[in-house]
Scaffold this active site. Sequence first.
Site, PDB file in Angstrom:
ATOM      1  N   TYR A 146       0.819  -1.205   0.000  1.00  0.00           N
ATOM      2  CA  TYR A 146       0.000   0.000   0.000  1.00  0.00           C
ATOM      3  C   TYR A 146       0.861   1.268   0.000  1.00  0.00           C
ATOM      4  CZ  TYR A 146      -3.717  -3.222   1.555  1.00  0.00           C
ATOM      5  OH  TYR A 146      -4.606  -4.261   1.689  1.00  0.00           O
ATOM      6  N   HIS A 168       1.202 -11.622   1.749  1.00  0.00           N
ATOM      7  CA  HIS A 168       0.146 -10.941   0.997  1.00  0.00           C
ATOM      8  C   HIS A 168      -0.452 -11.807  -0.109  1.00  0.00           C
ATOM      9  CE1 HIS A 168      -1.191  -6.592  -0.137  1.00  0.00           C
ATOM     10  NE2 HIS A 168      -2.190  -7.428  -0.198  1.00  0.00           N
ATOM     11  N   ARG A 222     -12.771  -0.043   3.864  1.00  0.00           N
ATOM     12  CA  ARG A 222     -12.014   1.190   3.694  1.00  0.00           C
ATOM     13  C   ARG A 222     -12.967   2.323   3.313  1.00  0.00           C
ATOM     14  NH1 ARG A 222     -11.065   4.251  -0.421  1.00  0.00           N
ATOM     15  NH2 ARG A 222      -9.134   5.429  -0.739  1.00  0.00           N
ATOM     16  N   SER A 223     -12.793   3.475   3.928  1.00  0.00           N
ATOM     17  CA  SER A 223     -13.562   4.652   3.536  1.00  0.00           C
ATOM     18  C   SER A 223     -12.782   5.904   3.880  1.00  0.00           C
ATOM     19  CB  SER A 223     -14.924   4.692   4.238  1.00  0.00           C
ATOM     20  OG  SER A 223     -15.613   5.887   3.885  1.00  0.00           O
ATOM     21  N   ASN A 258     -19.808   2.399   9.589  1.00  0.00           N
ATOM     22  CA  ASN A 258     -19.291   1.027   9.452  1.00  0.00           C
ATOM     23  C   ASN A 258     -19.043   0.405  10.821  1.00  0.00           C
ATOM     24  OD1 ASN A 258     -19.337   1.280   6.669  1.00  0.00           O
ATOM     25  ND2 ASN A 258     -17.147   1.681   6.477  1.00  0.00           N
TER      26      ASN A 258
END
Length: 276
Positions: A52, A110, A232-233, A242
């Site tokens: 990321y 990952h 995610r947000s 959430n």
Amino acid sequence: MTTTAPTVTLSHGTEMPVLGLGTAGFDDAEAAECVRTAIEDGYRLVDTAENYGNERGVGQGIRDAAVPREELFVTTKFNKRWHSVDGARQACENSLERLGLEYVDLLLIHWPNPGQNRYVEAWEGMIRLREEGLARAIGVSNFKPHHLDRLVEATGVTPEVNQINLNPYATRASTHAYHVSHGIVTEAWSPLQPATMLQDPVITEIAARTGCSPAQAVLRWLTQRGIVTVPRSGSREHRRQNLASVDVQLTQKDIDDISALDRGEDHVTDSDEFGH
């Protein structure tokens, strides 16, 4: 009033919140702000990854929130270049340096990258990291049951978590059943995608009747079954909504009706092409 998510107990004894903050797609500045405010709003699980490119920002957000480290659960993941015993250690040390932490709560491979065929070596390295306390728990991401079988056959040690693509249109029922039978906690990434799913009549009807949003209904469909998820947000209000989903109560029929929406849309393949 601050809401915090309940926890599930991983096979090695660590308590993991069932709902946390995903950070894929955030740069360091966005990650720092979102992590800080999410923790202030009650989040205790934060999920990041080497891939990321925002571990420094996540670490900054953790420090800025000023919540005791032992109250937080931090997950990160490493890429295929580190798939060896020594590589896993280097990957962990690199992540700890970027995060500014002395340990992570959960370290994940990952992707299996089966073409490279070194994920068993990486797993052997992770076992040592857990023994030394650099990672409190260890697991994998995007592994299929046959990959998991190889890890267990080679080392006798079962991953504590497998983070996979899972949502009402891709319920991954057989993989989840495998996890349950082997004591592996299932963690769902991108639980609210595709966005059109939130307009599905089954989901909207359940949400309306239950007094929650469609997104909250989907998230509770996961967490009420003991599946961890990290939506995610970038919106603080959406993040609060959430987290509040943990207070929603679905009936067994609601859960079954959402599960029946499965379309088998598993977009994850065994190909290295998609791997990190």
